[in-house]
Design a protein around this motif. Structure first.
Motif, PDB file in Angstrom:
ATOM      1  N   PHE A  45       0.823  -1.209   0.000  1.00  0.00           N
ATOM      2  CA  PHE A  45       0.000   0.000   0.000  1.00  0.00           C
ATOM      3  C   PHE A  45       0.860   1.263   0.000  1.00  0.00           C
ATOM      4  O   PHE A  45       0.643   2.178  -0.798  1.00  0.00           O
ATOM      5  N   CYS A  46       1.836   1.313   0.907  1.00  0.00           N
ATOM      6  CA  CYS A  46       2.679   2.513   1.001  1.00  0.00           C
ATOM      7  C   CYS A  46       3.590   2.659  -0.215  1.00  0.00           C
ATOM      8  O   CYS A  46       3.820   3.777  -0.686  1.00  0.00           O
ATOM      9  N   VAL A  47       4.116   1.544  -0.722  1.00  0.00           N
ATOM     10  CA  VAL A  47       4.979   1.614  -1.900  1.00  0.00           C
ATOM     11  C   VAL A  47       4.183   2.140  -3.102  1.00  0.00           C
ATOM     12  O   VAL A  47       4.679   2.948  -3.889  1.00  0.00           O
ATOM     13  N   ALA A  48       2.937   1.706  -3.211  1.00  0.00           N
ATOM     14  CA  ALA A  48       2.089   2.186  -4.307  1.00  0.00           C
ATOM     15  C   ALA A  48       1.810   3.685  -4.191  1.00  0.00           C
ATOM     16  O   ALA A  48       1.531   4.357  -5.193  1.00  0.00           O
ATOM     17  N   MET A  49       1.910   4.221  -2.980  1.00  0.00           N
ATOM     18  CA  MET A  49       1.675   5.652  -2.758  1.00  0.00           C
ATOM     19  C   MET A  49       2.983   6.449  -2.709  1.00  0.00           C
ATOM     20  O   MET A  49       2.994   7.624  -2.331  1.00  0.00           O
ATOM     21  N   ASP A  50       4.114   5.796  -3.077  1.00  0.00           N
ATOM     22  CA  ASP A  50       5.440   6.457  -3.113  1.00  0.00           C
ATOM     23  C   ASP A  50       5.865   7.001  -1.754  1.00  0.00           C
ATOM     24  O   ASP A  50       6.519   8.053  -1.664  1.00  0.00           O
ATOM     25  N   VAL A  51       5.516   6.284  -0.698  1.00  0.00           N
ATOM     26  CA  VAL A  51       5.922   6.667   0.653  1.00  0.00           C
ATOM     27  C   VAL A  51       7.233   5.953   0.993  1.00  0.00           C
ATOM     28  O   VAL A  51       7.368   4.746   0.786  1.00  0.00           O
ATOM     29  N   ALA A  52       8.204   6.690   1.500  1.00  0.00           N
ATOM     30  CA  ALA A  52       9.473   6.090   1.930  1.00  0.00           C
ATOM     31  C   ALA A  52       9.241   5.280   3.200  1.00  0.00           C
ATOM     32  O   ALA A  52       8.560   5.742   4.125  1.00  0.00           O
ATOM     33  N   MET A  53       9.832   4.083   3.256  1.00  0.00           N
ATOM     34  CA  MET A  53       9.546   3.151   4.341  1.00  0.00           C
ATOM     35  C   MET A  53      10.774   2.865   5.209  1.00  0.00           C
ATOM     36  O   MET A  53      11.883   2.692   4.702  1.00  0.00           O
ATOM     37  N   ILE A  54      10.537   2.810   6.508  1.00  0.00           N
ATOM     38  CA  ILE A  54      11.537   2.364   7.485  1.00  0.00           C
ATOM     39  C   ILE A  54      10.903   1.242   8.297  1.00  0.00           C
ATOM     40  O   ILE A  54       9.727   1.327   8.673  1.00  0.00           O
ATOM     41  N   TYR A  55      11.683   0.204   8.598  1.00  0.00           N
ATOM     42  CA  TYR A  55      11.173  -0.948   9.344  1.00  0.00           C
ATOM     43  C   TYR A  55      11.912  -1.042  10.685  1.00  0.00           C
ATOM     44  O   TYR A  55      13.064  -1.494  10.736  1.00  0.00           O
ATOM     45  N   GLU A 185      -6.136   9.907   2.838  1.00  0.00           N
ATOM     46  CA  GLU A 185      -6.284  11.104   3.670  1.00  0.00           C
ATOM     47  C   GLU A 185      -4.920  11.642   4.104  1.00  0.00           C
ATOM     48  O   GLU A 185      -4.671  12.849   4.079  1.00  0.00           O
ATOM     49  N   ILE A 186      -4.022  10.737   4.493  1.00  0.00           N
ATOM     50  CA  ILE A 186      -2.700  11.144   4.966  1.00  0.00           C
ATOM     51  C   ILE A 186      -1.868  11.727   3.823  1.00  0.00           C
ATOM     52  O   ILE A 186      -1.186  12.741   3.980  1.00  0.00           O
ATOM     53  N   CYS A 187      -1.929  11.083   2.658  1.00  0.00           N
ATOM     54  CA  CYS A 187      -1.097  11.481   1.518  1.00  0.00           C
ATOM     55  C   CYS A 187      -1.715  12.611   0.697  1.00  0.00           C
ATOM     56  O   CYS A 187      -1.027  13.248  -0.109  1.00  0.00           O
ATOM     57  N   GLY A 188      -3.008  12.830   0.874  1.00  0.00           N
ATOM     58  CA  GLY A 188      -3.668  13.894   0.137  1.00  0.00           C
ATOM     59  C   GLY A 188      -3.815  13.612  -1.344  1.00  0.00           C
ATOM     60  O   GLY A 188      -3.843  14.547  -2.170  1.00  0.00           O
TER      61      GLY A 188
END
Length: 422
Positions: A45-55, A185-188
């Protein structure tokens, strides 16, 4: 752009790990969103929204492996976090406190300055999923409260029976839809379902190469040292929805297959016995645990832990994806856990089993005694357990570990001698 074509798998692993952290740091500088995510929460989901990820779990494991856990654990201790709480959580919460102090004061705390781990930015939101434990819920809720940021929770019920009923899959699929709504909502911006399908397809290619590596341990002698799966695990956690993981795993599998064809094996002729390791790695003492086994000629060819990320599903099918993220073996009943471990043991052609009784991770240790007894009655293989912890070095005794694996080694020898005398 760096040319990676001539890199070995080991070089690719290091390169892409740093690339992921740099992408997050750069995103923060550019005012883009950064998310901290639980390790087996759906990354798609986040990758599809181009959000940088940290685990955080992987980051905490890296701190532990580099002998830097005690400093941040002390910060967590001072904040009142109980020592029986997951040490991944305590390391991350301690590290978060140091980042927060830096953000509020403009001064980098000494413990943060000298931390051996990669520097990571604070998140703009967090996403978690309780398919491996419920501690993740409170851990991430706490992060959200401390940082005053949104928290997306994907609720995945425990599977008391198998196969997984359709109503459970339907429920999780609805959770996915709600997560997408929250992300919008978060990503707008609207969620891109066409890109999401491509991300799902990429995830499946990465998982296929991961499984290809794991399957190579079935060869006897084995070209794969199972402890390498612990190291390469960083990318199946952090980059399974990017091509970074697929590229690295394919290279590693190709290297292993080439070695197999040339008669080159992991222990170079010194493989005497094969073991299954049940549980998370002891990251601060990874070298000690590996060498302790290797010195006795024992190679790890079985572990259910890396299989947590065997999230195989049909892209475009939310129900199939829901099933993949709920069938994690520690999220299932005792009968299924026994079946999964039995398959791991037989697939790795193992002679014995080591159970890590992890003080931090109760769910990974839960039912280990019952599981061990059932499996021994089924396969007749000896087993031992040892007390440890995935990140807190204070909860592991090298002497106890050595004594336990020596005992296992003797029992495996006796079994082999008994078979040869029949």
């Amino acid at each position: 752009m760096t040319d990676t074509t001539a890199m070995s798998a080991k070089e690719l692993l290091g390169f892409y790990q740093e690339e992921l952290y740099e992408e997050a740091r750069q995103a923060k500088k550019e005012g883009k969103l950064v998310c901290w995510s639980a390790s087996v929460a759906p990354s798609e989901f986040c990758v599809a929204m181009d959000v940088a990820m940290i685990y955080p779990e992987t980051h905490a494991a890296g701190i532990g492996a580099r002998k830097g856990a005690l400093d941040v654990l002390e910060v967590a201790d001072e904040k009142g976090y109980n020592v029986d709480t997951c040490s991944y959580a305590r390391v991350n919460l301690g590290y978060m406190e140091l980042l927060k102090q830096e953000a509020l004061t403009g001064i980098t705390p000494e413990k943060l300055e000298k931390s051996p781990a990669a520097r990571i930015p604070l998140p703009d939101f967090v996403i978690t999923c309780n398919n491996i434990c419920n501690t993740l819920l409170k851990w991430y809720e706490n992060l959200a409260v401390e940082l005053n940021i949104p928290c997306i929770i994907i609720d995945v019920p425990f599977n008391h029976t198998m196969p997984i009923p359709q109503y459970a899959k339907d429920y999780i699929a609805e959770q996915f839809k709600e997560a997408i709504t929250q992300l919008e909502e978060i990503c707008g911006k609207k969620f891109d379902y066409d890109k999401f399908l491509k991300v799902q397809e990429q995830t499946q290619r990465s998982v296929a190469q991961w499984n290809r590596i794991a399957a190579l341990s079935s060869h006897k002698p084995s070209p794969l040292n199972g402890f390498d799966l612990f190291n390469y695990m960083a990318l199946i956690v952090c980059a399974r929805s990017k091509d970074y993981a697929e590229i690295t795993f394919k290279k590693f599998a190709d290297e292993l297959e080439e070695n197999l064809n040339k008669g080159i094996f992991a222990f170079k002729g010194n493989e005497q016995k094969r073991v299954t390791w049940e549980g998370i790695a002891v990251w601060p003492h990874l070298g000690h645990t590996f060498k302790g086994l290797k010195n006795l000629g024992n190679i790890m060819t079985g572990s259910a832990y890396p299989g947590l990320w065997n999230v195989s599903y049909t892209p475009g099918d939310m129900s199939s994806m829901a099933e993949a993220y709920t069938r994690i073996y520690i999220n299932t009943c005792l009968d299924n856990k026994v079946k999964v471990l039995s398959d791991v043991i037989s697939g790795g052609k193992c002679d014995g089993v080591i159970y890590h009784q992890n003080r931090s991770c109760k769910l990974m240790s839960f039912l280990n005694v019952e599981t061990a007894d059932i499996l021994q009655k089924e396969n007749g293989l000896p087993y031992v357990s040892f007390d440890g912890d995935q990140t807190d070095p204070r909860n592991f005794s090298p002497a106890q570990f050595d004594t336990r694996i020596q005992a296992l080694d003797e029992m495996m020898k006796q079994n082999k001698e008994g078979v040869s005398n029949e």
